[in-house]
Design a protein around this motif. Structure first.
Motif, PDB file in Angstrom:
ATOM      1  N   TYR A 355       0.858  -1.195   0.000  1.00 41.71           N
ATOM      2  CA  TYR A 355       0.000   0.000   0.000  1.00 41.71           C
ATOM      3  C   TYR A 355       0.889   1.239   0.000  1.00 41.71           C
ATOM      4  CZ  TYR A 355      -3.825   3.131   1.377  1.00 41.71           C
ATOM      5  OH  TYR A 355      -4.760   4.136   1.409  1.00 41.71           O
ATOM      6  N   CYS A 356       0.537   2.206  -0.824  1.00 41.66           N
ATOM      7  CA  CYS A 356       1.404   3.362  -1.078  1.00 41.66           C
ATOM      8  C   CYS A 356       1.810   4.083   0.213  1.00 41.66           C
ATOM      9  CB  CYS A 356       0.703   4.337  -2.014  1.00 41.66           C
ATOM     10  SG  CYS A 356       1.641   5.845  -2.329  1.00 41.66           S
ATOM     11  N   LEU A 357       3.107   4.154   0.449  1.00 38.86           N
ATOM     12  CA  LEU A 357       3.632   4.824   1.640  1.00 38.86           C
ATOM     13  C   LEU A 357       3.330   6.317   1.625  1.00 38.86           C
ATOM     14  CD1 LEU A 357       5.450   4.249   4.186  1.00 38.86           C
ATOM     15  CD2 LEU A 357       7.370   5.010   2.790  1.00 38.86           C
ATOM     16  N   GLY A 358       3.216   6.903   0.430  1.00 38.28           N
ATOM     17  CA  GLY A 358       3.018   8.340   0.316  1.00 38.28           C
ATOM     18  C   GLY A 358       1.580   8.766   0.104  1.00 38.28           C
ATOM     19  N   HIS A 359       0.624   7.911   0.481  1.00 47.05           N
ATOM     20  CA  HIS A 359      -0.778   8.227   0.202  1.00 47.05           C
ATOM     21  C   HIS A 359      -1.236   9.504   0.899  1.00 47.05           C
ATOM     22  CE1 HIS A 359      -2.678   6.951   4.080  1.00 47.05           C
ATOM     23  NE2 HIS A 359      -1.575   6.242   4.174  1.00 47.05           N
ATOM     24  N   GLN A 360      -0.742   9.759   2.104  1.00 45.48           N
ATOM     25  CA  GLN A 360      -1.173  10.970   2.818  1.00 45.48           C
ATOM     26  C   GLN A 360      -0.668  12.233   2.119  1.00 45.48           C
ATOM     27  OE1 GLN A 360       0.515   9.509   6.499  1.00 45.48           O
ATOM     28  NE2 GLN A 360      -1.487   9.594   7.482  1.00 45.48           N
ATOM     29  N   LEU A 361       0.575  12.188   1.641  1.00 43.70           N
ATOM     30  CA  LEU A 361       1.117  13.339   0.922  1.00 43.70           C
ATOM     31  C   LEU A 361       0.373  13.546  -0.390  1.00 43.70           C
ATOM     32  CD1 LEU A 361       3.204  15.586   0.608  1.00 43.70           C
ATOM     33  CD2 LEU A 361       4.756  13.908  -0.419  1.00 43.70           C
ATOM     34  N   ALA A 362       0.102  12.465  -1.112  1.00 46.07           N
ATOM     35  CA  ALA A 362      -0.622  12.584  -2.384  1.00 46.07           C
ATOM     36  C   ALA A 362      -2.008  13.178  -2.166  1.00 46.07           C
ATOM     37  CB  ALA A 362      -0.729  11.210  -3.049  1.00 46.07           C
ATOM     38  N   ARG A 363      -2.689  12.722  -1.134  1.00 46.80           N
ATOM     39  CA  ARG A 363      -4.016  13.267  -0.833  1.00 46.80           C
ATOM     40  C   ARG A 363      -3.933  14.751  -0.469  1.00 46.80           C
ATOM     41  NH1 ARG A 363      -5.237   7.667   1.395  1.00 46.80           N
ATOM     42  NH2 ARG A 363      -7.178   7.047   0.356  1.00 46.80           N
ATOM     43  N   LEU A 364      -2.956  15.112   0.339  1.00 43.53           N
ATOM     44  CA  LEU A 364      -2.805  16.510   0.752  1.00 43.53           C
ATOM     45  C   LEU A 364      -2.511  17.394  -0.450  1.00 43.53           C
ATOM     46  CD1 LEU A 364      -2.641  18.534   3.114  1.00 43.53           C
ATOM     47  CD2 LEU A 364      -0.201  17.988   3.295  1.00 43.53           C
ATOM     48  N   GLU A 365      -1.592  16.971  -1.305  1.00 43.99           N
ATOM     49  CA  GLU A 365      -1.263  17.747  -2.500  1.00 43.99           C
ATOM     50  C   GLU A 365      -2.472  17.854  -3.427  1.00 43.99           C
ATOM     51  OE1 GLU A 365       3.373  17.170  -3.547  1.00 43.99           O
ATOM     52  OE2 GLU A 365       2.197  15.328  -3.639  1.00 43.99           O
TER      53      GLU A 365
END
Length: 408
Positions: A355-365
């Motif tokens: 599962y994508c480690l950067g999902h929170q950053l992607a959602r925020l951006e």
């Protein structure tokens, strides 16, 4: 090919049809042959592999430990990894292509640096970057939104997170955009990857001498029972964070703007209820656009059966996330953009241990990027025929190459 494979539907995931307009083909496969055969240059080796198109089957692929992502151990090409240039070899050895326990070790260490708290602190920087880019769009009105906004925003964010020195920012941006253009042709991108690797090595050495609060310093400090990332692992991890966190988010932003233009009633609803971006709207845009079209190919570690189809040990298997996110058995009216859709169990960030480690950053951006455009521009108009738009020539990611648009 075996007699069984000869009877299967064949799909070239890298064909122009599947890059630009894949949904009709996937709907057909889900209904009539959910386990079929696919080829995809750069994604599937040799003659190809089994293609899974139903949601439940793709979930199985991502969660069943009888499948391996370790291309070096399970692929014949892994025996020749030493022939690859060092910078490309490092990319093949990232945690994306590792199984547990190696994957768990790397992910645990990286998670100590790439924390939700760190992502949250980036919100003011992301907002500032989005507003600056929106100013430039406003000054021109007619722009290619992919290159003027969608690509530049996550690129500036990752440069800030990594602490790329001001003197190197322009060169960094140029190299990353060039690598993005070249990534579908592996060896062609080697000189660019090598230059980026040298820049990252220099930055890592500088942070060892002069630590700060940035992501690279946190990766260097990450410690789990005395275990730390090696120098090679640090460089490859920075590469992975760059590639995984840049292109995918750019795809999300560009494709979301197009989707909203094509669904004016949904765009109007979002203008009236911008708070939907914090709840259901972004999740629906992630499902509808699916910036990562396919997960990494897996290798069957045992003989098994999926959807009534025997999968021999050693076979390559790929799950279409694009198709899974449009599965009629899971999503009502999947080809409709419904910003209030709930529940929404999309697989845009994959599933399971990868599962994508950067999902929170992607959602925020994604939220900040779209909210900024909604706030600044009342008029969004596509300035080219829809049929002229093209998607990037890579089967693994799905994003527009350009988006001519007028905004004011």
């Amino acid at each position: 090919m075996s007699k069984v494979i000869d009877t299967l539907e064949k799909t070239d995931l890298g064909s122009r049809e599947m890059l630009d307009t894949p949904h009709a083909r996937f709907a057909y496969l889900r209904k009539y042959q959910p386990v079929s055969w696919a080829t995809a240059k750069g994604l599937l080796q040799g003659q190809g592999g089994y293609l899974l198109t139903r949601y439940d089957d793709v979930m199985t692929l991502h969660s069943d430990d009888r499948f391996s992502t370790d291309v070096l151990k399970n692929s014949p090409a892994g025996k020749f990894i030493w022939l690859l240039p060092p910078s490309l070899r490092m990319l093949a050895q990232t945690m994306v292509f590792k199984d547990d326990p190696d994957h768990k070790r790397l992910r645990t260490l990286v998670h100590k640096a790439f924390t939700p708290k760190l992502v949250t602190t980036m919100a003011p920087d992301i907002t500032k970057i989005a507003e600056q880019l929106a100013d430039e769009v406003a000054a021109k009105r007619d722009v290619d939104l992919v290159h003027a906004y969608a690509i530049r925003l996550p690129l500036a964010v990752i440069a800030t997170m990594l602490g790329v020195p001001d003197k190197d920012r322009d060169r960094f941006h140029m190299l990353v955009e060039k690598l993005g253009d070249e990534q579908h042709k592996l060896m062609r991108g080697y000189p660019t990857a090598r230059k980026l690797a040298k820049l990252f090595e220099s930055m890592i050495e500088d942070r060892r001498r002069h630590p700060d609060d940035g992501l690279i310093s946190e990766l260097i400090r990450a410690n789990e029972g005395g275990d730390r990332l090696s120098h090679r692992e640090l460089v490859s991890m920075v590469f992975l964070l760059l590639l995984a966190g840049h292109d995918t988010t750019a795809n999300l932003i560009g494709s979301s703007v197009l989707a909203l233009i094509e669904h004016p009633e949904q765009l109007a609803q979002l203008r009236e209820q911008p708070e939907l971006l914090e709840t259901t709207a972004l999740e629906e845009l992630l499902r509808f656009t699916t910036p990562v079209a396919d997960g990494a190919a897996r290798f069957a570690m045992a003989d098994m059966e999926i959807g009534g189809m025997p999968i021999p040990r050693g076979s390559q298997v790929i799950g279409s996330i694009t198709s899974a996110n449009y599965d009629e058995a899971v999503f009502e009216n999947p080809e409709s953009l419904i910003l209030t859709r709930k529940p929404n169990r999309h697989l845009a960030f994959a599933f399971g241990i990868h599962y994508c480690l950067g999902h929170q950053l992607a959602r925020l951006e994604g939220r900040i990027a779209l909210a900024t455009l909604l706030e600044r521009f009342d008029h969004w108009e596509l300035m080219a025929p829809r049929e002229s738009l093209r998607y990037k020539p890579t089967a693994s990611l799905r994003g527009l190459t350009n988006l001519p648009i007028r905004m004011y």
